[in-house]
Design a protein around this motif. Structure first.
Motif, PDB file in Angstrom:
ATOM      1  N   ARG A  29       0.837  -1.192   0.000  1.00  0.00           N
ATOM      2  CA  ARG A  29       0.000   0.000   0.000  1.00  0.00           C
ATOM      3  C   ARG A  29       0.874   1.244   0.000  1.00  0.00           C
ATOM      4  O   ARG A  29       1.968   1.238   0.564  1.00  0.00           O
ATOM      5  N   VAL A  33      -1.329   7.042  -2.879  1.00  0.00           N
ATOM      6  CA  VAL A  33      -2.394   6.427  -3.666  1.00  0.00           C
ATOM      7  C   VAL A  33      -3.677   6.357  -2.852  1.00  0.00           C
ATOM      8  O   VAL A  33      -4.773   6.650  -3.340  1.00  0.00           O
ATOM      9  N   GLU A  34      -3.556   5.986  -1.576  1.00  0.00           N
ATOM     10  CA  GLU A  34      -4.739   5.899  -0.734  1.00  0.00           C
ATOM     11  C   GLU A  34      -5.323   7.285  -0.469  1.00  0.00           C
ATOM     12  O   GLU A  34      -6.539   7.436  -0.326  1.00  0.00           O
ATOM     13  N   ASP A  36      -5.138   9.929  -2.591  1.00  0.00           N
ATOM     14  CA  ASP A  36      -5.800  10.364  -3.828  1.00  0.00           C
ATOM     15  C   ASP A  36      -7.050   9.539  -4.104  1.00  0.00           C
ATOM     16  O   ASP A  36      -8.050  10.057  -4.593  1.00  0.00           O
ATOM     17  N   GLY A  37      -6.967   8.248  -3.802  1.00  0.00           N
ATOM     18  CA  GLY A  37      -8.112   7.380  -4.017  1.00  0.00           C
ATOM     19  C   GLY A  37      -8.280   6.980  -5.465  1.00  0.00           C
ATOM     20  O   GLY A  37      -7.905   7.718  -6.380  1.00  0.00           O
ATOM     21  N   GLY A  38      -8.839   5.806  -5.677  1.00  0.00           N
ATOM     22  CA  GLY A  38      -9.127   5.357  -7.022  1.00  0.00           C
ATOM     23  C   GLY A  38     -10.556   5.724  -7.414  1.00  0.00           C
ATOM     24  O   GLY A  38     -11.238   6.494  -6.741  1.00  0.00           O
ATOM     25  N   SER A  39     -11.004   5.191  -8.507  1.00  0.00           N
ATOM     26  CA  SER A  39     -12.364   5.436  -8.977  1.00  0.00           C
ATOM     27  C   SER A  39     -12.814   4.225  -9.773  1.00  0.00           C
ATOM     28  O   SER A  39     -12.050   3.284 -10.004  1.00  0.00           O
ATOM     29  N   GLY A  43      -8.791   2.065 -10.982  1.00  0.00           N
ATOM     30  CA  GLY A  43      -8.724   1.507  -9.646  1.00  0.00           C
ATOM     31  C   GLY A  43      -7.409   1.783  -8.938  1.00  0.00           C
ATOM     32  O   GLY A  43      -6.396   2.134  -9.555  1.00  0.00           O
ATOM     33  N   GLN A  44      -7.420   1.608  -7.610  1.00  0.00           N
ATOM     34  CA  GLN A  44      -6.223   1.840  -6.814  1.00  0.00           C
ATOM     35  C   GLN A  44      -5.109   0.856  -7.151  1.00  0.00           C
ATOM     36  O   GLN A  44      -3.929   1.186  -7.023  1.00  0.00           O
ATOM     37  N   ARG A  45      -5.467  -0.361  -7.559  1.00  0.00           N
ATOM     38  CA  ARG A  45      -4.436  -1.350  -7.908  1.00  0.00           C
ATOM     39  C   ARG A  45      -3.601  -0.865  -9.087  1.00  0.00           C
ATOM     40  O   ARG A  45      -2.376  -1.004  -9.099  1.00  0.00           O
ATOM     41  N   MET A  47      -3.181   2.271 -10.027  1.00  0.00           N
ATOM     42  CA  MET A  47      -2.386   3.408  -9.581  1.00  0.00           C
ATOM     43  C   MET A  47      -1.217   2.951  -8.713  1.00  0.00           C
ATOM     44  O   MET A  47      -0.108   3.488  -8.803  1.00  0.00           O
ATOM     45  N   SER A  48      -1.453   1.960  -7.866  1.00  0.00           N
ATOM     46  CA  SER A  48      -0.384   1.439  -7.005  1.00  0.00           C
ATOM     47  C   SER A  48       0.721   0.793  -7.827  1.00  0.00           C
ATOM     48  O   SER A  48       1.909   0.918  -7.501  1.00  0.00           O
TER      49      SER A  48
END
Length: 351
Positions: A29, A33-34, A36-39, A43-45, A47-48
């Motif tokens: 993690r 990224v957490e 900013d958050g995904g959408s 998704g966060q994956r 972006m991570s």
């Protein structure tokens, strides 16, 4: 050939990063990224995975003594080069350059944290660079599609959606009222536009001799731009309505209470939130119209170089926006002292 090669390089690198992240760092993690958050669209994956792949690059640049602002300016230069590539019809090369340019948004922050050289000025430069990179890309796409009104409307609508998404966020911050995150923020827009540009040469090569060859020359880019334009504008309108509902309970801006004094005449610029949106949207529309009118005049009427026309159009639009915004600075308000409609005007008035 260079476009197809650029697209394939970008696709293979993305697949390689995704496979490596899934194999070695799937559960890792990252605070940014957490935060900013995904959408639903990014998704966060995903972006991570990008953030994880950039960490060694950021550490390497910091070890070389590269400053965060240098990374930001390099990204801005690459974004301009991506726009030129798009304007000349090299979508694959434009996608590769735009992808590398977009990575500077994460790299400059990494370098700043490692070297402890982060500044507020650098943060502002980073935000401005992101906007310019996106504008260069869409402007280049508009130049490439200038001969088709239907296709030209797509990047223009995407420009409006991008501008209004950022503007509603700025209004939210200015009014100190939090609103829901947009569904088509800068990371989503950059990802979808880059993927659309990268897939265009691949789709064209696969349908080179087929009946859909003429359509596949622009279909992936058109679909990606349409998604960005539609979702960004709908999201901006939804968030603006949410913001308007949140501030409707406040006193109207023209009501002034000075301990029993007569009601002061409202300042011309102390209008309601919808009025501010309409005024700024009109200024933006006028600047965009001057931009494209200059570009079309240079390219079509004067038979000039498209790159020169693009540059002159961008400067004309920026200059007109600046002049109109400066003329919109308000006079002193009875309740709040020297106040202007924009943050730039407020700084000028306080000086």
């Amino acid at each position: 050939m260079v476009d197809l090669a650029s697209s394939l390089v970008l696709v293979f690198v993305a697949l390689g990063v995704g496979a490596a992240f899934a194999a070695f760092a799937w559960g890792e993690r990252f605070a940014r990224v957490e935060r900013d958050g995904g959408s639903a669209l990014l998704g966060q994956r995903v972006m991570s995975a990008g953030y994880w792949a950039l960490r060694p690059v950021g550490a390497f640049l910091a070890a070389l003594g590269v400053t965060p602002n240098a990374v930001t300016l390099a990204g801005l230069a690459l974004g301009l080069a991506a726009g030129v590539a798009m304007a000349t019809g090299h979508f694959g090369l434009g996608a590769l350059l735009a992808a590398v340019a977009a990575l500077s948004d994460g790299l400059d922050g990494m370098v700043a944290r490692i070297t402890h050289k982060g500044t507020w000025g650098g943060k502002l430069l980073d935000a401005a660079s992101d906007r310019y990179q996106e504008f260069f890309f869409l402007l280049g796409l508009a130049v490439a599609w200038r001969h088709s009104l239907a296709l030209l409307a797509l990047p223009l609508a995407a420009v409006v959606g991008s501008m209004m998404t950022s503007y509603v966020s700025a209004l939210s911050n200015a009014q100190n009222v939090p609103v829901a995150r947009g569904a088509m923020r800068r990371p989503e827009r950059a990802a979808y536009l880059t993927v659309g540009a990268a897939l265009t040469p691949i789709a064209a090569s696969l349908a080179e001799d087929g009946p859909l060859a003429s359509v596949m020359r622009f279909a992936p880019m058109a679909v990606a731009t349409l998604i960005v334009a539609a979702v960004a504008n709908v999201s901006a309108a939804r968030r603006l309505a949410e913001l308007m509902r949140a501030v409707d309970h406040r006193d109207p801006p023209e009501q002034v209470d000075e301990g029993g004094a007569d009601e002061a005449k409202p300042d011309a610029h102390e209008t309601s939130l919808p009025g501010m949106v309409v005024r700024h949207q009109a200024v933006a529309a006028l600047s965009t119209a001057l931009d494209f009118a200059t570009m079309i005049t240079v390219v079509e009427a004067l038979r000039g170089d498209p790159v020169t026309g693009t540059a002159l159009g961008a400067m004309t639009g920026a200059a007109s926006n600046f002049v109109i915004a400066q003329r919109g600075c308000s006079t002193p308000s009875p309740r709040r002292g020297r106040r202007c409609a924009t943050r730039r005007c407020r700084r000028r008035a306080s000086g």
